[in-house]
Design a protein around this motif. Sequence first.
Motif, PDB file in Angstrom:
ATOM      1  N   TRP A 192       0.832  -1.190   0.000  1.00 40.51           N
ATOM      2  CA  TRP A 192       0.000   0.000   0.000  1.00 40.51           C
ATOM      3  C   TRP A 192       0.876   1.253   0.000  1.00 40.51           C
ATOM      4  O   TRP A 192       0.592   2.221  -0.724  1.00 40.51           O
ATOM      5  CB  TRP A 192      -0.921   0.017   1.213  1.00 40.51           C
ATOM      6  N   GLU A 204       0.879   4.408  -2.639  1.00 41.89           N
ATOM      7  CA  GLU A 204       0.715   5.811  -2.256  1.00 41.89           C
ATOM      8  C   GLU A 204       1.855   6.659  -2.804  1.00 41.89           C
ATOM      9  O   GLU A 204       1.645   7.761  -3.342  1.00 41.89           O
ATOM     10  CB  GLU A 204       0.662   5.932  -0.725  1.00 41.89           C
ATOM     11  N   HIS A 237       1.717   7.087  -6.576  1.00 41.03           N
ATOM     12  CA  HIS A 237       0.636   8.025  -6.892  1.00 41.03           C
ATOM     13  C   HIS A 237       1.126   9.466  -6.744  1.00 41.03           C
ATOM     14  O   HIS A 237       0.975  10.296  -7.662  1.00 41.03           O
ATOM     15  CB  HIS A 237      -0.538   7.738  -5.954  1.00 41.03           C
ATOM     16  N   ARG A 288      -8.431   3.755  -3.802  1.00 41.46           N
ATOM     17  CA  ARG A 288      -7.662   4.759  -4.540  1.00 41.46           C
ATOM     18  C   ARG A 288      -7.418   4.357  -5.991  1.00 41.46           C
ATOM     19  O   ARG A 288      -7.040   5.194  -6.817  1.00 41.46           O
ATOM     20  CB  ARG A 288      -6.334   5.013  -3.830  1.00 41.46           C
TER      21      ARG A 288
END
Length: 745
Positions: free
Chosen positions: A693, A697, A700, A733
């Motif tokens: 994860w 993040e 991104h 997301r």
Amino acid sequence: MHDRRDDGTSPFADELERLLRKRGLSWRRLSDLIGYTPSWLSKIKHGAPPSAELARKCDQVLEADGQLIALAAASGGGPVRLAQLPAAAATFVGREAELDELSEILSFEGEPGIPQAVAIDGPPGAGKTALALRVAHAVAERYSDGQLYVDLRGYSPDGQPRIVDEVLEEFLTALGVQIDVIPAGLEARAKLYRSVLADRRVMVVLDNAADSSQLHHLLPASAGCGVVVTSRKRLSGLTMRGDRRITLGPMTEEESVTLLRKVIGNERADAEPDAVRALAYRCGNLPLALRIAAERVATHPHHSVSLLVEELAAEDERLEALSTEDSVAVKTVFSWSYRDLSADAARMFRLIGLHAGPHVSTGAAAALADQRVTKARRLLDRLTAVHLLEGLGSDRYRMHDLLRVYAAEQAVEEEPEAERRLALRRMVDWYLHNAYAANHALAPQRHDPDLEKSEFAIDVADFDYESALGWCEIEMSNIAMATRTAVEVGENVAAWKLPAGSFNYLNLRKRWTPWVASHEVGVVGARRAGDRFGEAWVLNNLAIAYRELRRTEEAKECFQQARALRIELGDRVGQAWSLTGIGFIGFDEKRFDDAALRFGEALAIFREVGDRHGEGIALANVGDAYRALHEYDRAVEALGQALDLFREIEDRYGEGYTLVKLGDTYSELNRAPDALDCFERALETRHELGDRWGEGETLHKRGLVLHGSGQPELAVESLRAAFAIFDELGDPRAVDVRELLGQES
């Protein structure tokens, strides 16, 4: 692929324009209300796909009852992997008239605002689910947007039917709605669900409904959708056009004989045709009983069918006096097969009847029966071979509700109460220790409540990140069940440690409904145990869920209760984490001064008690608050201190956490090279830790900076990598990143 018209507009923009006119608002006024710039809204007006957060804010401000969220989800390319129907039974026979009738109804479109719906009711063991699945598969091509399926467990032996809130959450997620914009209330979720399905052609199978009230919020309001419902009751309260309810009784004699022939073989059936018909009669012509009886015949090739029918008749007489509402035939066949089991297999069967979850794994079954996993697997396979269990793959098994009731009855009859309680305690302990192990693999840097070594010889898996994530995905519903069971058998400490020990997974995947439900039970367990430390821990976790669900007042109350308990107990570390949560609430409410103050108080406590990890996290949070206050020099200083501290104590997780916040700060300072350097280092750190994860993040955020600094090809590459990770993890997301990629194409 986005639903954008040739003239550049979109259904979302059109609906937004209509609602603005209806409420007398301008686009500029909307900009002020939702906090997005007019230039950004201009892109939306001209067809750019909205983010999930923008859609949520517009929906809330314009009181659109989920319509704008639904259109935003549709613009993102539609649902992913919307194919939830279980496989139809390979040995399905008969029911031709019913199959033809139901298929014909579902092959046509419903009236405006009303889906095509059919309901199948009948006694247990009549094959309602088998027929429903066969029908749904037969007409699947007509429902081009896929299928939704849920077992509502309306007649589950544990008296715990599925929570409609939770089912709606699962359906909406499957339909492509980002999980953090799914509203918390039942009515709001139902409105959003109907909106999402408004223009789609989806088959919805609602299996084992308790009554009409359980179905009310799960029915689409689209003529293009189809619904198949099964229940033991005739659902008179279900809104349906015409007579579309079928009551499924026993099979015909010929259908029953055909089913028996499929299992025992034509040669044997032809040799004793009268005995085969007698066997069908003894089974009440019910499919469940027929399959079990046929398997017993098949496994005794040296016994005549007539001899086995005589044995069944004797069991029939023995059980008739014990029968209540269930068919004597069904109980007779169960008893017939049960008494043919070895002692170990019979004990395994009846103890599984105590397991109230939707499925049971080999490990949990081994714990229940106090057996080694290898032996437990052999016993489970034996039960599967004679149709007393159904294998689901991945070392999991499922038991028909009727069989579970019968198995539990045998457990009560043959196992002393102390042994039943001991079996359940072993099962709870197995879930507890495996949940701890899996969640530690997901986030090894987090501190969990102390867990004593198990008093039982249970098997605990050696998890890596991927296997831990998979285990939690499969077992979360059983962990919730085990939490309730722990309270019921008086294992109150385990009742709060089970949800607390599952926090890393719940936080990662944002499983709101089981998160809140399990922790609310955990609070009860902690209070019954008089464990104030545990109560505070679970309340703090519950507050985090409430906060992310935007239930701010409830979050504040739980954080304050947790903090008060921790002050009373002198738990300084716990106080600091509660202050951190209160600081995050301030951050959410844009009270950045207050957030900085609370983070600072947490920092002082962490320093006082010598908790270096907590100190570093608090420094990073303080730095992020300064960034939000545009005090960039102070932000860089605090974040630099946090980074130095984490390097000193070799806390790689803390490094990654801080580097991302430092990258955000440099990005706002228009120092793109420095921001990218932070993200590159964070990415390397998180990759080494196996923090999938965290990698997503960072990729991104890196993609956004690359885009802003004029490097579109590298930006797309980074965003695609982020999307792949978020999609793999099922993280909401993924939808936002997919929208960004759509804008880049």
